[in-house]
Design a protein around this motif. Structure first.
Motif, PDB file in Angstrom:
ATOM      1  N   TYR A 130     -22.265   5.171  -8.695  1.00  0.00           N
ATOM      2  CA  TYR A 130     -22.581   5.669  -7.362  1.00  0.00           C
ATOM      3  C   TYR A 130     -22.776   7.179  -7.429  1.00  0.00           C
ATOM      4  O   TYR A 130     -22.143   7.874  -8.227  1.00  0.00           O
ATOM      5  N   ASN A 131     -23.659   7.666  -6.590  1.00  0.00           N
ATOM      6  CA  ASN A 131     -23.858   9.106  -6.454  1.00  0.00           C
ATOM      7  C   ASN A 131     -23.405   9.495  -5.052  1.00  0.00           C
ATOM      8  O   ASN A 131     -23.979   9.048  -4.065  1.00  0.00           O
ATOM      9  N   THR A 132     -22.361  10.308  -4.978  1.00  0.00           N
ATOM     10  CA  THR A 132     -21.828  10.739  -3.687  1.00  0.00           C
ATOM     11  C   THR A 132     -22.375  12.125  -3.365  1.00  0.00           C
ATOM     12  O   THR A 132     -22.035  13.103  -4.034  1.00  0.00           O
ATOM     13  N   GLU A 133     -23.227  12.192  -2.366  1.00  0.00           N
ATOM     14  CA  GLU A 133     -23.840  13.458  -1.971  1.00  0.00           C
ATOM     15  C   GLU A 133     -23.089  14.044  -0.779  1.00  0.00           C
ATOM     16  O   GLU A 133     -22.935  13.400   0.252  1.00  0.00           O
ATOM     17  N   LEU A 134     -22.611  15.264  -0.944  1.00  0.00           N
ATOM     18  CA  LEU A 134     -21.857  15.954   0.113  1.00  0.00           C
ATOM     19  C   LEU A 134     -22.651  17.168   0.580  1.00  0.00           C
ATOM     20  O   LEU A 134     -23.204  17.896  -0.233  1.00  0.00           O
ATOM     21  N   SER A 135     -22.686  17.383   1.875  1.00  0.00           N
ATOM     22  CA  SER A 135     -23.459  18.520   2.384  1.00  0.00           C
ATOM     23  C   SER A 135     -22.600  19.422   3.261  1.00  0.00           C
ATOM     24  O   SER A 135     -21.667  18.966   3.930  1.00  0.00           O
ATOM     25  N   THR A 136     -22.928  20.702   3.231  1.00  0.00           N
ATOM     26  CA  THR A 136     -22.320  21.736   4.079  1.00  0.00           C
ATOM     27  C   THR A 136     -20.790  21.752   3.979  1.00  0.00           C
ATOM     28  O   THR A 136     -20.082  21.553   4.966  1.00  0.00           O
ATOM     29  N   ILE A 137     -20.311  21.991   2.769  1.00  0.00           N
ATOM     30  CA  ILE A 137     -18.877  22.185   2.547  1.00  0.00           C
ATOM     31  C   ILE A 137     -18.611  23.688   2.518  1.00  0.00           C
ATOM     32  O   ILE A 137     -19.341  24.426   1.851  1.00  0.00           O
TER      33      ILE A 137
ATOM     34  N   SER B 279      -9.348  12.641  -8.033  1.00  0.00           N
ATOM     35  CA  SER B 279      -9.756  11.968  -6.798  1.00  0.00           C
ATOM     36  C   SER B 279      -9.229  12.695  -5.570  1.00  0.00           C
ATOM     37  O   SER B 279      -9.885  12.714  -4.520  1.00  0.00           O
ATOM     38  N   ILE B 280      -8.047  13.292  -5.674  1.00  0.00           N
ATOM     39  CA  ILE B 280      -7.489  14.052  -4.550  1.00  0.00           C
ATOM     40  C   ILE B 280      -8.424  15.190  -4.167  1.00  0.00           C
ATOM     41  O   ILE B 280      -8.687  15.429  -2.978  1.00  0.00           O
ATOM     42  N   THR B 281      -8.958  15.880  -5.183  1.00  0.00           N
ATOM     43  CA  THR B 281      -9.901  16.971  -4.909  1.00  0.00           C
ATOM     44  C   THR B 281     -11.163  16.442  -4.239  1.00  0.00           C
ATOM     45  O   THR B 281     -11.654  17.022  -3.263  1.00  0.00           O
ATOM     46  N   TYR B 282     -11.690  15.337  -4.753  1.00  0.00           N
ATOM     47  CA  TYR B 282     -12.912  14.768  -4.174  1.00  0.00           C
ATOM     48  C   TYR B 282     -12.683  14.314  -2.733  1.00  0.00           C
ATOM     49  O   TYR B 282     -13.567  14.444  -1.886  1.00  0.00           O
ATOM     50  N   ILE B 283     -11.493  13.796  -2.456  1.00  0.00           N
ATOM     51  CA  ILE B 283     -11.175  13.388  -1.080  1.00  0.00           C
ATOM     52  C   ILE B 283     -11.163  14.595  -0.151  1.00  0.00           C
ATOM     53  O   ILE B 283     -11.677  14.550   0.975  1.00  0.00           O
ATOM     54  N   ILE B 284     -10.590  15.706  -0.631  1.00  0.00           N
ATOM     55  CA  ILE B 284     -10.585  16.942   0.162  1.00  0.00           C
ATOM     56  C   ILE B 284     -12.015  17.400   0.443  1.00  0.00           C
ATOM     57  O   ILE B 284     -12.354  17.796   1.570  1.00  0.00           O
ATOM     58  N   LEU B 285     -12.874  17.341  -0.556  1.00  0.00           N
ATOM     59  CA  LEU B 285     -14.268  17.752  -0.375  1.00  0.00           C
ATOM     60  C   LEU B 285     -14.984  16.834   0.612  1.00  0.00           C
ATOM     61  O   LEU B 285     -15.748  17.299   1.474  1.00  0.00           O
ATOM     62  N   ILE B 286     -14.735  15.534   0.490  1.00  0.00           N
ATOM     63  CA  ILE B 286     -15.364  14.567   1.396  1.00  0.00           C
ATOM     64  C   ILE B 286     -14.927  14.799   2.837  1.00  0.00           C
ATOM     65  O   ILE B 286     -15.745  14.771   3.769  1.00  0.00           O
ATOM     66  N   LEU B 287     -13.646  15.055   3.043  1.00  0.00           N
ATOM     67  CA  LEU B 287     -13.123  15.272   4.396  1.00  0.00           C
ATOM     68  C   LEU B 287     -13.660  16.554   5.029  1.00  0.00           C
ATOM     69  O   LEU B 287     -13.705  16.679   6.259  1.00  0.00           O
ATOM     70  N   ASN B 288     -14.057  17.510   4.179  1.00  0.00           N
ATOM     71  CA  ASN B 288     -14.560  18.783   4.693  1.00  0.00           C
ATOM     72  C   ASN B 288     -16.086  18.881   4.667  1.00  0.00           C
ATOM     73  O   ASN B 288     -16.638  19.924   5.036  1.00  0.00           O
ATOM     74  N   ALA B 289     -16.753  17.814   4.265  1.00  0.00           N
ATOM     75  CA  ALA B 289     -18.215  17.805   4.239  1.00  0.00           C
ATOM     76  C   ALA B 289     -18.761  17.420   5.609  1.00  0.00           C
ATOM     77  O   ALA B 289     -18.167  16.613   6.332  1.00  0.00           O
ATOM     78  N   GLU B 290     -19.886  17.995   5.957  1.00  0.00           N
ATOM     79  CA  GLU B 290     -20.515  17.678   7.234  1.00  0.00           C
ATOM     80  C   GLU B 290     -21.085  16.276   7.214  1.00  0.00           C
ATOM     81  O   GLU B 290     -21.080  15.560   8.208  1.00  0.00           O
ATOM     82  N   SER B 291     -21.602  15.880   6.064  1.00  0.00           N
ATOM     83  CA  SER B 291     -22.111  14.520   5.919  1.00  0.00           C
ATOM     84  C   SER B 291     -21.864  14.027   4.500  1.00  0.00           C
ATOM     85  O   SER B 291     -21.833  14.814   3.554  1.00  0.00           O
ATOM     86  N   VAL B 292     -21.659  12.715   4.379  1.00  0.00           N
ATOM     87  CA  VAL B 292     -21.385  12.094   3.080  1.00  0.00           C
ATOM     88  C   VAL B 292     -22.341  10.925   2.906  1.00  0.00           C
ATOM     89  O   VAL B 292     -22.430  10.042   3.767  1.00  0.00           O
ATOM     90  N   THR B 293     -23.078  10.933   1.808  1.00  0.00           N
ATOM     91  CA  THR B 293     -24.016   9.847   1.520  1.00  0.00           C
ATOM     92  C   THR B 293     -23.667   9.244   0.172  1.00  0.00           C
ATOM     93  O   THR B 293     -23.635   9.953  -0.845  1.00  0.00           O
ATOM     94  N   ILE B 294     -23.382   7.949   0.162  1.00  0.00           N
ATOM     95  CA  ILE B 294     -23.037   7.257  -1.090  1.00  0.00           C
ATOM     96  C   ILE B 294     -24.217   6.372  -1.486  1.00  0.00           C
ATOM     97  O   ILE B 294     -24.618   5.477  -0.731  1.00  0.00           O
ATOM     98  N   ILE B 295     -24.773   6.646  -2.642  1.00  0.00           N
ATOM     99  CA  ILE B 295     -25.961   5.933  -3.113  1.00  0.00           C
ATOM    100  C   ILE B 295     -25.603   5.061  -4.309  1.00  0.00           C
ATOM    101  O   ILE B 295     -25.014   5.544  -5.285  1.00  0.00           O
ATOM    102  N   ASN B 296     -25.939   3.782  -4.216  1.00  0.00           N
ATOM    103  CA  ASN B 296     -25.749   2.878  -5.349  1.00  0.00           C
ATOM    104  C   ASN B 296     -26.865   3.140  -6.358  1.00  0.00           C
ATOM    105  O   ASN B 296     -28.040   2.948  -6.051  1.00  0.00           O
ATOM    106  N   VAL B 297     -26.498   3.595  -7.566  1.00  0.00           N
ATOM    107  CA  VAL B 297     -27.533   3.957  -8.548  1.00  0.00           C
ATOM    108  C   VAL B 297     -27.688   2.898  -9.642  1.00  0.00           C
ATOM    109  O   VAL B 297     -28.349   3.136 -10.646  1.00  0.00           O
ATOM    110  N   PHE B 298     -27.087   1.724  -9.422  1.00  0.00           N
ATOM    111  CA  PHE B 298     -27.260   0.655 -10.406  1.00  0.00           C
ATOM    112  C   PHE B 298     -28.726   0.271 -10.455  1.00  0.00           C
ATOM    113  O   PHE B 298     -29.306  -0.142  -9.444  1.00  0.00           O
TER     114      PHE B 298
END
Length: 305
Positions: free
Chosen positions: A252-259, A111-130
């Motif tokens: 959930y699908n977390t889409e990260l862009s421009t990292i 999760s620490i790695t994912y948090i780093i990626l999220i903080l450095n992403a230009e945009s973050v989109t969280i999609i509920n895939v249920f």
């Protein structure tokens, strides 16, 4: 033939090392003929690993077949070459608490790695895939398979073959760092057999393997590393998966862009390196010996790390 191998195994260190590595390679490499057999039935396993795994009867069947074959190979080697029981590969001691602690630690680590990626992403989109059109009971059934039949089963296979078996059988005869390195290469190589090569991905796999090896070596508990491995995979599949893979546990699908590419490829490696330093520090403070080790006498070991 077995008697001759055992005789040479007892007498020569080089034979010990070769035999153990060959058993590991065989237990991992059994995947290769199974891939070819699956193709005869129209099932394409290559390129169908990790997040790309499609939950179909054929894929699940060969996945479990691979695991069963891998475990049987290790069991046969333990019984007929090493004259030891499978339980001696770290299965002794408590199951529940080490597994739970390992799971939480693994989940936090990735999760620490994912948090780093999220903080450095230009945009973050969280999609509920249920899937709203799928009955809850059906979804729960798939999720139970995902957690027990995919996450835990996969962790058991890999930790038994590339951690517990080689470390237990070689730790008294050679520097553990050499064992960790060899197993890291095999672990990473086995994953890349079903996925495209990427240097960042390769280094991340290698470092994960090194972490698991260190924790297993210090604790003598396979349950602890199975828990860690499961926690890491659970986070990735459940929250960072793909929208089409709800059958494989995605909530959930977390889409990260421009990292930045260097962060995307190597953030995980940096976090893993710091975690290795933490593991070594905790061991020097006696943490693993106090809370996890079972019949684990560090004073009797030839090598220390």
């Amino acid at each position: 033939m077995i008697k001759l191998v055992r005789k040479k195994y007892k007498k020569y260190l080089a034979v010990k090392i070769v035999v153990v590595i060959l058993v590991v390679l065989f237990s991992v490499g059994i995947m290769m003929p199974l891939v070819k057999i699956a193709e005869l039935f129209g099932i394409n396993l290559k390129g169908n690993g990790g997040l790309n795994f499609k939950v179909t009867f054929g894929n699940i069947f060969f996945f479990f077949l691979y695991g069963a074959c891998s475990i049987i190979i290790i069991w046969l080697a333990q019984k007929y070459i090493h004259k030891k029981r499978l339980s001696e590969l770290g299965f002794r001691g408590k199951i529940g608490l080490p597994s739970l602690i390992g799971f939480l630690v693994g989940a936090v680590l990735v999760s620490i790695t994912y948090i780093i990626l999220i903080l450095n992403a230009e945009s973050v989109t969280i999609i509920n895939v249920f899937p709203e059109d799928v009955p809850l009971l059906t979804y729960v059934g798939y999720y139970i398979y995902f957690f027990i039949g995919f996450v835990v089963w996969n962790s058991l296979i890999e930790e038994l073959a590339t951690r517990a078996y080689p470390i237990q059988n070689l730790k008294k005869h050679m520097n553990p760092h050499i064992i960790f390195t060899i197993m890291g290469l095999i672990f990473a190589g086995g994953h890349l057999f079903l996925n495209d090569f990427n240097i960042g991905y390769f280094l991340s796999l290698f470092m994960f393997s090194y972490i698991f090896s260190l924790v297993y070596y210090y604790s003598d508990s396979i349950w602890l590393v199975i828990g860690m491995h499961s926690g890491i995979n659970w986070i990735g599949f459940t929250f960072m998966g793909t929208s089409s893979n709800w059958k494989l546990g995605a909530l959930y699908n977390t889409e990260l862009s421009t990292i930045p590419s260097w962060i995307f490829n190597y953030a995980n490696v940096f976090v893993q390196f710091l975690f290795i330093l933490l593991i070594v520090f905790l061991n020097k403070k006696g943490f693993f010996k106090k809370y996890f080790a079972v019949n684990n006498k560090y004073s009797n070991r030839k090598y220390r790390v």
